[in-house]
Design a protein around this motif. Structure first.
Motif, PDB file in Angstrom:
ATOM      1  N   LEU A  73      22.551  39.402   5.830  1.00  0.00           N
ATOM      2  CA  LEU A  73      23.487  40.359   6.424  1.00  0.00           C
ATOM      3  C   LEU A  73      22.879  41.047   7.640  1.00  0.00           C
ATOM      4  CD1 LEU A  73      25.171  42.029   3.327  1.00  0.00           C
ATOM      5  CD2 LEU A  73      26.276  40.649   5.104  1.00  0.00           C
ATOM      6  N   ARG A  74      21.608  41.374   7.551  1.00  0.00           N
ATOM      7  CA  ARG A  74      20.929  42.022   8.679  1.00  0.00           C
ATOM      8  C   ARG A  74      21.034  41.134   9.919  1.00  0.00           C
ATOM      9  NH1 ARG A  74      17.285  44.341   5.908  1.00  0.00           N
ATOM     10  NH2 ARG A  74      16.070  42.461   5.559  1.00  0.00           N
ATOM     11  N   HIS A  75      20.785  39.835   9.751  1.00  0.00           N
ATOM     12  CA  HIS A  75      20.903  38.904  10.875  1.00  0.00           C
ATOM     13  C   HIS A  75      22.354  38.830  11.369  1.00  0.00           C
ATOM     14  CE1 HIS A  75      20.218  35.503  13.501  1.00  0.00           C
ATOM     15  NE2 HIS A  75      21.275  34.935  12.947  1.00  0.00           N
ATOM     16  N   ALA A  76      23.308  38.775  10.460  1.00  0.00           N
ATOM     17  CA  ALA A  76      24.720  38.671  10.829  1.00  0.00           C
ATOM     18  C   ALA A  76      25.192  39.931  11.568  1.00  0.00           C
ATOM     19  CB  ALA A  76      25.575  38.418   9.594  1.00  0.00           C
ATOM     20  N   VAL A  77      24.702  41.084  11.159  1.00  0.00           N
ATOM     21  CA  VAL A  77      25.049  42.334  11.847  1.00  0.00           C
ATOM     22  C   VAL A  77      24.405  42.349  13.232  1.00  0.00           C
ATOM     23  CG1 VAL A  77      24.711  44.843  11.825  1.00  0.00           C
ATOM     24  CG2 VAL A  77      25.497  43.666   9.747  1.00  0.00           C
ATOM     25  N   ASP A  78      23.130  41.985  13.291  1.00  0.00           N
ATOM     26  CA  ASP A  78      22.426  41.952  14.584  1.00  0.00           C
ATOM     27  C   ASP A  78      23.077  40.982  15.567  1.00  0.00           C
ATOM     28  OD1 ASP A  78      20.640  43.804  13.589  1.00  0.00           O
ATOM     29  OD2 ASP A  78      19.011  42.352  13.271  1.00  0.00           O
ATOM     30  N   ALA A  79      23.619  39.879  15.055  1.00  0.00           N
ATOM     31  CA  ALA A  79      24.269  38.876  15.898  1.00  0.00           C
ATOM     32  C   ALA A  79      25.678  39.306  16.313  1.00  0.00           C
ATOM     33  CB  ALA A  79      24.330  37.531  15.168  1.00  0.00           C
ATOM     34  N   GLY A  80      26.169  40.398  15.703  1.00  0.00           N
ATOM     35  CA  GLY A  80      27.505  40.878  16.033  1.00  0.00           C
ATOM     36  C   GLY A  80      28.619  40.172  15.294  1.00  0.00           C
ATOM     37  N   TRP A  81      28.280  39.485  14.215  1.00  0.00           N
ATOM     38  CA  TRP A  81      29.270  38.741  13.437  1.00  0.00           C
ATOM     39  C   TRP A  81      29.907  39.584  12.343  1.00  0.00           C
ATOM     40  CZ3 TRP A  81      25.238  34.410  12.280  1.00  0.00           C
ATOM     41  CH2 TRP A  81      24.979  33.680  13.435  1.00  0.00           C
ATOM     42  N   VAL A  82      29.149  40.535  11.804  1.00  0.00           N
ATOM     43  CA  VAL A  82      29.590  41.333  10.655  1.00  0.00           C
ATOM     44  C   VAL A  82      29.397  42.803  10.983  1.00  0.00           C
ATOM     45  CG1 VAL A  82      29.099  41.897   8.227  1.00  0.00           C
ATOM     46  CG2 VAL A  82      29.033  39.518   8.984  1.00  0.00           C
ATOM     47  N   GLU A  83      30.301  43.606  10.450  1.00  0.00           N
ATOM     48  CA  GLU A  83      30.226  45.053  10.634  1.00  0.00           C
ATOM     49  C   GLU A  83      30.283  45.713   9.258  1.00  0.00           C
ATOM     50  OE1 GLU A  83      32.486  47.202  13.871  1.00  0.00           O
ATOM     51  OE2 GLU A  83      33.881  47.312  12.171  1.00  0.00           O
ATOM     52  N   ALA A  84      29.392  46.671   9.050  1.00  0.00           N
ATOM     53  CA  ALA A  84      29.403  47.438   7.801  1.00  0.00           C
ATOM     54  C   ALA A  84      30.198  48.712   8.047  1.00  0.00           C
ATOM     55  CB  ALA A  84      27.982  47.768   7.364  1.00  0.00           C
TER      56      ALA A  84
END
Length: 158
Positions: A73-84
C-alpha cells in the motif's frame, strides 16, 4: 505401473503449462504495465471492487500478513494509485483508487485481455466454450468452493 508414470507425466506437463502461462500473463509484460506486479495488480483490483476497504480486509482476503499489505500500500500511495481516506487510525484508513490508479489498472487489464485474445483469436466458439468449461472444471477440482480462493471469481481486473 506404466499408467501411474503416464499420469504423473501428464500432471507434470499440465503444471508446467500453467506455470508458463501464469508467468506470461503476469510478470512477462510488467514493463508495459507501468511496472505493475501481480501483487500490485491484485491489490488495485481488490480496492477497485471494494472502495473503502482497509488494509486488514485485504490481509484477510489475500491470506497475507498485514505488514506485507502495508508495504504494498505504501508503494501504491507513493505512486499515486491509491488514496487513504480519513478515518479512525485504529481501524485502518478506508482506501480507494485514485483516478490515476484506476487508469493504470484499466490499462493493465486491457493489455492482459489483448494477450488472451491473441491466443484464442482463431478459435471457433465450440473450442472457446470447451476451453472455459475445462478450466472451470480444473479449478473446481483443485478448489471445490464456489468461489476462487481470493474471491475474485469472474473478475478479470485482478
Amino acid at each position: 505401473m506404466q499408467h501411474n508414470r503416464q499420469s504423473a507425466d501428464g500432471v507434470a506437463r499440465v503444471y508446467e503449462e500453467f506455470v508458463l502461462l501464469v508467468r506470461f500473463l503476469t510478470s512477462g509484460a510488467r514493463a508495459q504495465d507501468s511496472g505493475l506486479s501481480l501483487v500490485q495488480h491484485s491489490l488495485l483490483g481488490f480496492i477497485s471492487r471494494n472502495p473503502g476497504c482497509r488494509a486488514t480486509d485485504i490481509s484477510e482476503v489475500f491470506g497475507v500478513h498485514r505488514s506485507t499489505v502495508s508495504r504494498q500500500l505504501r508503494h501504491a500511495v507513493d505512486a499515486g494509485w491509491v488514496e487513504a481516506e480519513s478515518g479512525p487510525a485504529r481501524a485502518g484508513h478506508p482506501l480507494r483508487l485514485t483516478d490515476h490508479g484506476a487508469a493504470v489498472l484499466e490499462g493493465a487489464v486491457m493489455r492482459r485481455l489483448d494477450d488472451v485474445r491473441s491466443g484464442i483469436d482463431r478459435w471457433d466458439q465450440d473450442d472457446l466454450d470447451r476451453f472455459v468449461h475445462l478450466l472451470r472444471r480444473f479449478r473446481t477440482g483443485v478448489y471445490s468452493d464456489d468461489r476462487t480462493p481470493d474471491q475474485n471469481d469472474g473478475d478479470c481486473s485482478a
